[in-house]
Design a protein around this motif. Structure first.
Motif, PDB file in Angstrom:
ATOM      1  N   VAL A 250       0.853  -1.189   0.000  1.00 11.30           N
ATOM      2  CA  VAL A 250       0.000   0.000   0.000  1.00 11.30           C
ATOM      3  C   VAL A 250       0.889   1.238   0.000  1.00 11.30           C
ATOM      4  CG1 VAL A 250      -1.796   1.281   1.208  1.00 11.30           C
ATOM      5  CG2 VAL A 250      -1.772  -1.221   1.319  1.00 11.30           C
ATOM      6  N   GLY A 251       0.609   2.181  -0.924  1.00 16.58           N
ATOM      7  CA  GLY A 251       1.394   3.407  -0.966  1.00 16.58           C
ATOM      8  C   GLY A 251       1.163   4.169  -2.249  1.00 16.58           C
ATOM      9  N   PRO A 252       1.934   5.245  -2.478  1.00 16.68           N
ATOM     10  CA  PRO A 252       1.853   5.976  -3.746  1.00 16.68           C
ATOM     11  C   PRO A 252       2.182   5.034  -4.910  1.00 16.68           C
ATOM     12  CG  PRO A 252       3.129   7.205  -2.129  1.00 16.68           C
ATOM     13  CD  PRO A 252       2.904   5.852  -1.555  1.00 16.68           C
ATOM     14  N   GLU A 253       1.521   5.267  -6.028  1.00 18.69           N
ATOM     15  CA  GLU A 253       1.643   4.326  -7.147  1.00 18.69           C
ATOM     16  C   GLU A 253       3.081   4.145  -7.609  1.00 18.69           C
ATOM     17  OE1 GLU A 253      -0.655   3.285 -11.323  1.00 18.69           O
ATOM     18  OE2 GLU A 253      -1.030   5.183 -10.303  1.00 18.69           O
ATOM     19  N   ASP A 254       3.839   5.247  -7.682  1.00 21.30           N
ATOM     20  CA  ASP A 254       5.222   5.117  -8.157  1.00 21.30           C
ATOM     21  C   ASP A 254       6.081   4.340  -7.156  1.00 21.30           C
ATOM     22  OD1 ASP A 254       5.029   7.129  -6.288  1.00 21.30           O
ATOM     23  OD2 ASP A 254       6.616   8.368  -7.181  1.00 21.30           O
TER      24      ASP A 254
END
Length: 561
Positions: free
Chosen positions: A359-363
């Motif tokens: 889980v996190g920012p897409e990049d």
């Protein structure tokens, strides 16, 4: 007639490669198809290949002995190695508090099998006959439905007797069918001896499952209401609670972010947390109530993505060592392994084939995916080098004498590869060996090895099999095999129930695993809606398989010379 001479030669010229390939194709295909036939809901499975080989050998449909021996031994090596590779990761972990008791009972049952075999040998057979004890060893392994043990005993007998080794597969074949029925029958008999009520056993299992939830992940959304947490960091909260949890997102002042160990909590913050079923209530009591959260308001796009671990360099590293939060700015909440979901605790080691929830920012998630490998296609490619490096090491290890100066005291081509496969399966990542194989690939290689072994043994034993059964001691092998099967079960089963208070379904699985008998496990699973039989089976199976193979050789090397 001459126009069909090529066909006649194909079936009669035992020296040709085409004849040998045709022989194995027919024996294995016929055996597998007949093995699917069920009588009273029970089938013999691929073991019927042995009987198909016996029939072929009886009618002279055979091949040169050295070719049969090579294929038999190679099939055995492949079979036991793939078994070891499969059970290796859980072999040492099976020795927990309950596991030690179950494995102790399994070991006692194996010892009783051997004692009953010797008792039958001295009561029913002429001890001056050198072939009597080896044939009883064959009866033993038919009675306990353990084919690798038969292979190990066969190999040890060849090292002792050379070309004059007794064909113990005949005794094995006599004892095997009643062995399968006897194991299931004895499991049923224990139920009545111990006055077990199946519905009460199911209820007890349900109660145990509710009380025991240490690794199953639990996801929830909480609001911070505890005044003590104001201004505290995530690390401080984690250390104070002394319970493992992952905070994957935090909503503060209308903005969503990925927290790290230094993130400060404030009253009113809303959190997405993953922990274990065993810990979630304590965490709720300390942090605040469970709520519904709208995670759509975000400073940057957040994604949840399953990433597959296929990078060999990651194999064996724990979640704590990977520093996902501080290095990559993401959180990993849970892992799927062999179809089971586990909580991603810091101490849990990663394995090739794991699927982790990131889980996190897409990049950032994409960077983690690149680091992990995330190539499903790579998983589909079998690690052939690991298999043959392991077989190479296993054969060398199996050829080393136990005791210097006693060359016959060795594990051989069955025990050596088995032990090395278990060690590689558990610790291979430490020497950069990737041991992951898909379940289907492992099963395919195991089954190929097993049917090659069974077909070879059957064809070699076929020439004298019917004389052994009809004119020799065949019926005596059936009787003694039945005694070897049921007596230990009827002793160990009630002890496990009355002395150690094990659940009946766990006992049924333990007995099935001790006898390495899939039909008995299938029966046990059919009468229970829970996983207790499978857990009991898998807990004792690795050690039981190891002991069956080892004791086969020890009996021959110590008592059959």
């Amino acid at each position: 007639m001459e126009s069909f001479q090529w066909l006649i030669n194909l079936f009669t010229n035992s020296e040709s490669v085409a004849h040998i390939a045709l022989l194995y194709a027919i024996v294995i295909a016929v055996g597998v198809y007949l093995g699917k036939i069920k009588v009273c809901g029970i089938s013999l499975g691929v073991t019927f290949v042995l009987f198909a080989g016996i029939v072929a050998g009886h009618f002279g449909f055979t091949a040169p002995v050295d070719i049969l021996t090579f294929i038999q031994d190679f099939g055995l090596i492949l079979f036991v190695f793939m078994i070891g590779l499969q059970v290796g990761p859980g072999f040492f972990e099976s020795f927990g508090t309950v596991g030690i008791k179950l494995n102790g009972l399994a070991t006692a049952a194996i010892a009783l099998n051997i004692l009953v075999m010797f008792g039958c040998y001295f009561v029913f057979f002429d001890t001056s006959d050198k072939a009597a004890l080896p044939m009883m060893v064959g009866t033993l392994y038919g009675a306990v439905t353990n084919t690798p043990g038969l292979g190990a005993a066969n190999e040890a007998l060849v090292s002792v007797y050379g070309d004059e080794a007794p064909q113990i597969a005949s005794a094995y074949a006599c004892a095997y069918p009643l062995g399968v029925l006897g194991i299931i029958g004895a499991i049923i008999l224990i139920r009545y001896l111990c006055k077990v009520r199946l519905e009460k056993e199911e209820e007890a299992l349900s109660a145990q499952e509710e009380a025991k939830a240490t690794q199953k992940p639990h996801k929830m959304h909480l609001e911070v209401t505890n005044q003590y947490l104001e201004g505290r960091t995530l690390l401080q909260v984690h250390d104070f609670l002394n319970r493992d949890f992952v905070c994957s997102r935090i909503l503060h002042d209308g903005h969503v972010s990925i927290p790290n160990r230094n993130t400060i909590f404030h009253i009113g913050d809303q959190l997405s947390i993953v922990t274990t079923e065993a810990d979630w209530e304590a965490i709720v009591a300390f942090i605040g109530p469970v709520i519904e959260v709208d995670w759509q308001q975000q400073d940057q796009p957040m994604v949840s993505k399953r990433v597959v671990v296929t990078n060999p360099s990651i194999n064996g590293k724990s979640f704590g060592q990977m520093h996902f939060s501080s290095v990559y700015g993401v959180n990993v909440t849970r892992v799927t392994r062999h179809g089971m979901e586990l909580f991603a605790s810091p101490s849990l080691p990663l394995q090739v084939g794991d699927r982790i929830m990131v889980v996190g920012p897409e990049d950032a998630v994409d960077r983690v995916a690149s680091k992990m490998g995330n190539s499903v296609k790579r998983l589909d490619a079998p690690n052939i080098a690991t298999i043959f490096v392991g077989i190479f090491l296993g054969i060398i290890f199996g050829s080393l004498p136990f005791i210097p100066g006693m060359p016959l005291m060795k594990l051989g081509i069955a025990g050596g590869p088995l032990i090395i496969a278990i060690l590689i399966g558990r610790y291979g990542y430490k020497i950069k060996l990737v041991t992951y194989t898909t379940t289907s690939a492992n099963m395919m290689l195991r089954e190929i090895g097993l049917v090659l072994f069974l077909a070879s043994v059957g064809i070699k034993a076929g020439a004298g099999f019917f004389e052994t059964v009809m004119q020799g001691d065949g019926l005596l092998y059936v009787l003694t095999g039945f005694l070897i099967t049921i007596i230990p079960i009827l002793i160990i089963g009630p002890i496990a129930r009355m002395r150690f208070k094990f659940n009946y379904f766990t006992i049924a699985g333990m007995i099935s695993g001790t006898y390495t008998d899939p039909p008995a496990l299938a029966y046990s699973n059919s009468i229970c809606s829970k996983e207790a039989p499978a857990i009991g089976y898998s807990t004792v199976y690795p050690l039981s398989m190891f002991l069956r193979i080892l004791t086969a050789q020890l009996i021959v090397l110590f008592f059959c010379q």
